[in-house]
Design an enzyme around this catalytic site. Sequence first.
Site, PDB file in Angstrom:
ATOM      1  N   GLU A 339      11.032  86.032  -6.820  1.00 47.30           N
ATOM      2  CA  GLU A 339      11.856  87.237  -6.698  1.00 47.30           C
ATOM      3  C   GLU A 339      13.345  86.981  -6.484  1.00 47.30           C
ATOM      4  OE1 GLU A 339       9.755  89.716  -3.887  1.00 47.30           O
ATOM      5  OE2 GLU A 339       7.951  89.702  -5.117  1.00 47.30           O
ATOM      6  N   GLU A 453       0.897  88.561 -11.253  1.00 48.90           N
ATOM      7  CA  GLU A 453       0.373  89.441 -10.186  1.00 48.90           C
ATOM      8  C   GLU A 453      -0.030  90.795 -10.767  1.00 48.90           C
ATOM      9  OE1 GLU A 453       3.165  89.685  -6.922  1.00 48.90           O
ATOM     10  OE2 GLU A 453       3.498  87.529  -6.898  1.00 48.90           O
TER      11      GLU A 453
HETATM   12  O1  9MR Z   1      -0.466  91.282  -1.578  1.00 48.55           O
HETATM   13  C1  9MR Z   1       0.410  90.885  -0.559  1.00 48.55           C
HETATM   14  C2  9MR Z   1       0.194  91.720   0.681  1.00 48.55           C
HETATM   15  O2  9MR Z   1      -1.071  91.426   1.219  1.00 48.55           O
HETATM   16  C3  9MR Z   1       1.273  91.421   1.692  1.00 48.55           C
HETATM   17  O3  9MR Z   1       1.133  92.282   2.776  1.00 48.55           O
HETATM   18  C4  9MR Z   1       2.625  91.588   1.055  1.00 48.55           C
HETATM   19  C5  9MR Z   1       3.739  91.296   2.028  1.00 48.55           C
HETATM   20  O4  9MR Z   1       4.956  91.110   1.406  1.00 48.55           O
HETATM   21  O5  9MR Z   1       2.719  90.734  -0.048  1.00 48.55           O
HETATM   22  C6  9MR Z   1       1.833  91.072  -1.049  1.00 48.55           C
HETATM   23  O6  9MR Z   1       2.024  90.267  -2.184  1.00 48.55           O
HETATM   24  C7  9MR Z   1       3.305  90.309  -2.781  1.00 48.55           C
HETATM   25  C8  9MR Z   1       3.547  88.942  -3.363  1.00 48.55           C
HETATM   26  O7  9MR Z   1       3.471  87.972  -2.371  1.00 48.55           O
HETATM   27  C9  9MR Z   1       4.901  88.885  -4.044  1.00 48.55           C
HETATM   28  N1  9MR Z   1       5.033  89.907  -5.018  1.00 48.55           N
HETATM   29  C10 9MR Z   1       4.736  91.258  -4.581  1.00 48.55           C
HETATM   30  C11 9MR Z   1       3.355  91.299  -3.953  1.00 48.55           C
HETATM   31  C12 9MR Z   1       3.002  92.718  -3.567  1.00 48.55           C
HETATM   32  O8  9MR Z   1       3.834  93.194  -2.574  1.00 48.55           O
END
Ligand code: 9MR
Length: 614
Positions: A339, A453
Amino acid sequence: MRKNRPSYLSVVLLWASLATVQAQNAPVLQQAESGTLGADWTTATQNSVQYISVVPTATIAAQNPGTAARVATYTVTFPGPGTYDLYARVRVGAGAANDDSFYYGNGFGTKSPANDNDWITINQVAGVGYTIGSQVVDGAGSAQSNVWKWVNMSKIGGAETPISFTITAGNLTQTFQLGAREDGFDIDKVVFGTTGLYFTVTNLDNGQQGSVNPPPPPFTPVGPPMATGKPKFLGGVHSTPQLANFTAYWNQVVPENAGKWGSVEATRDVMNWTELDAAYKLAKDNGYPFRMHVLIWGSQQPTWIATLPAAEQLAEINQWYAAVAQRYPAIDFLEVVNEPLHQPPGPNSGGGNYLNALGGNGTTGWDWIITSFQLARQYFPTTKLMLNDYSVENTATSAQQYLGIVNLLKARNLIDVVGIQGHAFSTRNTPAASLTANLNTLASAGLPLYITELDIDGVNAQNQLDDQVQLAEYQRVFPVFWEHPAIKGVTMWGYRPGHWRTAQGAQLVNEDNTERAALVWLKNYVKSTTLGTTKADNAAISLFPNPVTNGSFTLKGIAHINTIRVLDIRGQVVQEATLHNQIAVDMKLNLRPGIYVVQLLDGKTVASKKLMIK
Ligand code: 9MR
């Protein structure tokens, strides 16, 4: 007389048969609105469900309803003596944790509204309960807010130890009371069901008897993963709620949260590898590619690093890289930076605040990313290095900006693959043609692309789970990614309830593992779609002259083609051009005599023509 006395054996048999009779007492169903309701309760009806809840203005006393106005009283007649669990069909409101508690009487009888000992507090109902017909309603479940769900109120914790209710012979009619705690908590009905029996949602909905033995699980997928034997992988995310049946569907692994620096090293120099080890093992045990998510990011970073001097931060970053490299020698794909356009490691909470330690923005504008990748090449010399971001597939400007970073890295031979997250919030309002155009932009760097993702929502405008909505969106979006020639793999960011977009219905299976329509379609689609060899309408395209004698050729019939590539016999792209709705083009070549392949890409298919240069 002796012979008339019951033997020990017959007493045991009589007792056993009584127990059986008790175990078969019919469940007792009570509509919540049928009781004598204190003045603070209101009754409402929605979609033909009549229910009660407490008016918002009432105050919450700690562990009791406080006043008679917040008590509801029922007279219940049981079919026979025995021990009963209390089940309730309830709905937690939008306030979730602020809408998810109530009381029931600590045993039968009229209770004193303000006496803690008279009431059992039930709390944290927001994250438990069951909605699917075949599910057994025990103390767990993962239904969330805003849905009607069944909860076994004699089993869930969350506040006080819950109780079951005992009925003795001759005392079959009893007074039972409920008490209000939080507003926004709706109660439809309650059922007293014999303790020890297994009640499914369907049983409770219909007042049916539970079963003595647990019903068999309704569905177990058999596998193998749907992309088995395909030239691209279709992977899944590793986290507790996503693990069930993983290997029946997915053939690549990424950890959801366990590989984030803040999760591995929340305390400086104290490493927690447990769940990351498990994700890596799942991949390696099954021969699936493993992607490490993530070394450098501006979210979920250790808090302790944010306040260190820059030199110490850089030393810590080196230690972090070294520790990952040492522990996981066979990472296939490494997300070096995640990101960059949205969450650089800045001073925000959890952001790490170490961007300057990596060289700041510098002359390139992205020096910190270049340093991150230089370190990655050093510590992971044989691993494919990846940059990852979201919302670069839905806007042309972001795609261009992202491509700019990719090209900076590529010019320095620091990047191998490009990650595109592909979340529902990016794809849902984006026409397929725009997705393809942006993918083509990103593909122009000549590096393989990966959707890292993916999720696609599945609720309707009323925010209710809707299989058809999800299916239609899957059919619209998934093929754009899966069939794009530059995309070499797709990873789902979860597929079961407990998904980060559970509220948006992005899960592909139900709680009981049954497959939603989109998953049924996806399995069939992936299996039946031939990749790489699909041909555009080859015959309609003419290429002449062939052999090429004067250093150029003409292509006609190419209105749908957006990319032309010339490859040498080793498969290396030696020349490339991007087209925009042209019906013909002249390609000037700057190539040695020999045999080449011309590839014509339209975003979905690749057509190939052999070309000879004299
Ligand atoms: O799926 C993840 C969730 O369980 C966490 O709470 C969250 C915290 O930032 O992150 C989510 O995964 C993210 C990923 O690491 C990076 N791209 C966006 C995803 C969705 O928010």
